[in-house]
Design an enzyme around this catalytic site. Structure first.
Site, PDB file in Angstrom:
ATOM      1  N   ASP A  57     -13.025  -9.895 -10.124  1.00 47.18           N
ATOM      2  CA  ASP A  57     -13.332  -9.114  -8.938  1.00 47.18           C
ATOM      3  C   ASP A  57     -12.667  -9.844  -7.769  1.00 47.18           C
ATOM      4  OD1 ASP A  57     -15.587  -7.060  -7.887  1.00 47.18           O
ATOM      5  OD2 ASP A  57     -15.330  -8.726  -6.494  1.00 47.18           O
ATOM      6  N   GLU A 185      10.412  -3.179   6.039  1.00 46.73           N
ATOM      7  CA  GLU A 185      10.118  -1.885   5.396  1.00 46.73           C
ATOM      8  C   GLU A 185      10.130  -0.787   6.447  1.00 46.73           C
ATOM      9  OE1 GLU A 185       7.483   1.510   4.079  1.00 46.73           O
ATOM     10  OE2 GLU A 185       7.318   0.214   5.821  1.00 46.73           O
ATOM     11  N   HIS A 301       0.654   3.466  12.733  1.00 45.36           N
ATOM     12  CA  HIS A 301       1.789   3.078  13.603  1.00 45.36           C
ATOM     13  C   HIS A 301       1.408   3.013  15.084  1.00 45.36           C
ATOM     14  CE1 HIS A 301       5.287   3.878  10.555  1.00 45.36           C
ATOM     15  NE2 HIS A 301       4.412   2.962  10.159  1.00 45.36           N
ATOM     16  N   ASP A 316     -11.882  -3.001  -0.752  1.00 41.14           N
ATOM     17  CA  ASP A 316     -12.502  -3.688  -1.882  1.00 41.14           C
ATOM     18  C   ASP A 316     -12.093  -3.035  -3.213  1.00 41.14           C
ATOM     19  OD1 ASP A 316     -14.102  -5.310  -3.417  1.00 41.14           O
ATOM     20  OD2 ASP A 316     -15.990  -4.417  -2.774  1.00 41.14           O
TER      21      ASP A 316
HETATM   22  N1  DTR Z   1       5.644   3.799   4.141  1.00 42.60           N
HETATM   23  C1  DTR Z   1       4.460   3.732   4.942  1.00 42.60           C
HETATM   24  C2  DTR Z   1       3.574   4.885   5.064  1.00 42.60           C
HETATM   25  C3  DTR Z   1       3.534   5.885   3.978  1.00 42.60           C
HETATM   26  C4  DTR Z   1       3.689   7.203   4.131  1.00 42.60           C
HETATM   27  N2  DTR Z   1       3.579   7.830   2.957  1.00 42.60           N
HETATM   28  C5  DTR Z   1       3.359   6.925   1.983  1.00 42.60           C
HETATM   29  C6  DTR Z   1       3.183   7.064   0.625  1.00 42.60           C
HETATM   30  C7  DTR Z   1       2.961   5.949  -0.153  1.00 42.60           C
HETATM   31  C8  DTR Z   1       2.908   4.705   0.440  1.00 42.60           C
HETATM   32  C9  DTR Z   1       3.097   4.542   1.812  1.00 42.60           C
HETATM   33  C10 DTR Z   1       3.327   5.672   2.580  1.00 42.60           C
HETATM   34  C11 DTR Z   1       4.725   2.972   6.221  1.00 42.60           C
HETATM   35  O1  DTR Z   1       4.898   1.789   6.055  1.00 42.60           O
HETATM   36  O2  DTR Z   1       4.765   3.506   7.326  1.00 42.60           O
HETATM   37 ZN    ZN Z   2       4.423   1.932   8.516  1.00 40.17          ZN
HETATM   38 ZN    ZN Z   3       3.574   0.646   5.325  1.00 42.04          ZN
END
Ligand code: DTR
Ligand code: ZN
Ligand code: ZN
Length: 331
Positions: A57, A185, A301, A316
């Site tokens: 866990d 990313e 965001h 969790d």
């Molecule tokens: N990529 C993400 C947000 C996001 C939007 N759709 C998905 C689907 C699966 C995972 C993440 C996401 C970001 O970092 O803004």
């Molecule tokens: Zn993001």
């Molecule tokens: Zn993200």
């Protein structure tokens, strides 16, 4: 060139295995007498354990403590942990320090994007078959508008805590375990793509699967599983079924996170997600609770993506599902 067939990349899981292993682990503890005041080994309990240990866990308090650190890092560095900013490198150094102390072999891979240096952090757990690598990863950068605690402190903290749990358990799986924290990313999957492109064809083929965690503590959460590699998907669904939590297929933008470059390279992928700017439906509220017609993450965001922007139960459960999958898929 040999690419593994995705659904054959993992051995099939035997049903009911987790329950069996838990019992065996308890018997082994009694047998070794390593617990203070433990009862003597019962007759017939000396048979060698035939199963590997069950996944632990993941303590959500530990995951949240990492989030507190990410928040402090952002606060001390202009309010964010974005690519090319001081808060990003401080985040890398925080995670790296924990991994180094826990016995991982860490590598910082740098790249350039938008004229600024970015960093990926890779942590290898020594041992396991180098030709069968199971990876779990998350992006560590935030957008510039906020601290990025749900997006993606949550994935980063849970992957870190899973790695630390591997170390605490001294888990020695059949397969080799590798964890990754990606830079940039938010600029378009830059760090994860750089990592995949940097691998030789042979090293790419050695990766049996990549598990991605991006936003796993959304304040109005859904429980979404990526509909990708069938074995990985099944493993996550098994976990949630076991705790009685219904899941749905992730549809809020396939290919919008760091699993996409891995998938493009032919590597089996999967992952978890609790939702971003899309609104939760009435049907989803019936399933999961929460607020209908409201975004899964109203602070997506935004500057309000702070430590207040977290649903602890979702964090969790997803952390535990992550640990379960890492254990199950690497044994
Ligand atoms: N990529 C993400 C947000 C996001 C939007 N759709 C998905 C689907 C699966 C995972 C993440 C996401 C970001 O970092 O803004
Ligand atoms: Zn993001
Ligand atoms: Zn993200």
């Amino acid at each position: 060139m040999k690419l593994s067939v995705p659904h054959l990349a993992f051995s099939a899981r035997r049903p009911g295995r987790a329950a069996v292993t838990a019992v065996v682990a308890a018997a082994a503890l009694l047998t070794t007498g390593s617990m203070a005041g433990a009862a003597p080994a019962p007759l017939g309990a000396a048979a060698p354990p035939v199963e590997v240990a069950a996944a632990p866990d993941l303590p959500v308090a530990n995951v949240k403590a990492h989030l507190t650190q990410f928040q402090s890092i952002a606060t001390a560095n202009g309010g964010n942990r974005a690519h090319g900013r001081a808060g990003y490198l401080a985040s890398v150094n925080y995670v790296k320090g924990k991994l180094d102390a826990a016995g991982f072999t860490t590598t910082v891979q740098s790249f350039t994007s938008g004229g600024r240096t970015g960093y990926n952090l890779i942590a290898d757990w020594p041992g396991g078959d180098p030709n069968q690598v199971v990876m779990a990863g998350s992006h560590l950068d935030s957008v510039t508008s906020g601290a990025g605690i749900n997006d993606n402190g949550t994935g980063s903290a849970a992957v870190l805590e899973a790695a630390l749990a591997v170390s605490r358990a001294n888990y020695q799986p059949t397969k080799h375990l590798r964890f990754g924290w990606w830079g940039a990313e938010e600029l378009g999957l830059v760090g994860s793509r750089y990592y995949v492109n940097s691998l030789s064809t042979a090293n790419r083929a050695r990766i049996s699967g990549y598990l991605n965690f991006d936003m796993i503590g959304s304040p109005n959460p859904g429980y979404f599983v990526y509909d990708d590699d069938p074995t990985i998907e099944r493993t996550f669904k098994d976990y949630f079924m076991g705790i009685g939590v219904p899941t749905e297929i992730e549809t809020e933008g396939d290919g919008r996170s760091d699993h996409a470059p891995f998938k493009s390279a032919g590597i089996p992928v999967g992952g978890l997600f609790t939702g971003a700017s899309r609104a939760k439906t009435a049907a989803q509220v019936t399933k999961w609770g929460g607020t209908s017609g409201q975004a899964f993450d109203r602070c997506y965001h935004s500057s309000c993506d702070t430590t207040s922007n977290i649903n602890d139960t979702a964090l969790d459960r997803n952390g535990d599902a992550l640990a379960y999958a890492v254990w199950e898929l690497s044994e």
